[in-house]
Design a protein around this motif. Structure first.
Motif, PDB file in Angstrom:
ATOM      1  N   GLY A   8       0.785  -1.230   0.000  1.00 44.67           N
ATOM      2  CA  GLY A   8       0.000   0.000   0.000  1.00 44.67           C
ATOM      3  C   GLY A   8       0.812   1.272   0.000  1.00 44.67           C
ATOM      4  N   GLY A   9       2.125   1.160   0.135  1.00 41.18           N
ATOM      5  CA  GLY A   9       2.947   2.356   0.103  1.00 41.18           C
ATOM      6  C   GLY A   9       3.034   2.926  -1.301  1.00 41.18           C
ATOM      7  N   GLY A  10       3.648   4.102  -1.393  1.00 36.37           N
ATOM      8  CA  GLY A  10       3.799   4.731  -2.694  1.00 36.37           C
ATOM      9  C   GLY A  10       4.151   6.190  -2.573  1.00 36.37           C
ATOM     10  N   LEU A  11       4.034   6.888  -3.696  1.00 39.08           N
ATOM     11  CA  LEU A  11       4.307   8.315  -3.765  1.00 39.08           C
ATOM     12  C   LEU A  11       2.990   9.074  -3.732  1.00 39.08           C
ATOM     13  N   VAL A  12       2.886  10.057  -2.865  1.00 36.98           N
ATOM     14  CA  VAL A  12       1.653  10.831  -2.738  1.00 36.98           C
ATOM     15  C   VAL A  12       2.015  12.288  -2.478  1.00 36.98           C
ATOM     16  N   GLN A  13       1.166  13.189  -2.919  1.00 38.62           N
ATOM     17  CA  GLN A  13       1.410  14.612  -2.695  1.00 38.62           C
ATOM     18  C   GLN A  13       1.035  14.996  -1.269  1.00 38.62           C
ATOM     19  N   PRO A  14       1.626  16.051  -0.762  1.00 37.04           N
ATOM     20  CA  PRO A  14       1.223  16.550   0.570  1.00 37.04           C
ATOM     21  C   PRO A  14      -0.281  16.799   0.618  1.00 37.04           C
TER      22      PRO A  14
END
Length: 117
Positions: A8-14
């Motif tokens: 479920g991890g990944g890159l996400v915006q603030p």
């Protein structure tokens, strides 16, 4: 051999959200207390959230009101719902299971969470 597998991890915006999952196998899931930890390079592993076998929860101050830990004993699953993510939340997140008697602890391999514009 007990296995804990995070996803479920990944890159996400603030300001964004992610849901981490931890799938447990080869254990009597319901008797364990569970934790989510996180670690950034060069720093000690930090306890983020806990849920005991009765479902009682606790959080580190920096994530209170933003993160929610939960468990599904019927599916052998642990979750971490993360909202209003901040760059400071960037880390590898680890699932941890603990049993008091007999004393034992297990770790997953972690999932990377990156919060960046």
């Amino acid at each position: 051999q007990v296995q804990l597998v995070e996803s479920g991890g990944g890159l996400v915006q603030p300001g964004g959200s992610l849901r981490l999952l931890c799938a447990a196998s080869k254990m009597t899931f319901s008797v364990y207390d569970f934790n989510w930890y996180r670690q950034t390079q060069g720093k000690q592993r930090e306890l983020v959230a806990t849920i005991d076998r009765r479902g009682n929860t606790n959080y580190t101050d920096s994530v209170k009101g933003r993160f929610t830990i939960s468990r599904d004993n019927t599916k052998n699953m642990l979750y971490l719902e993360m909202n209003s993510l901040e760059p400071e939340d960037t880390a590898v997140y680890y699932c941890n299971a603990n049993l008091r008697f007999p004393a034992s602890t297990y770790w997953g391999r972690g999932t990377q969470v990156t919060v960046s514009p």
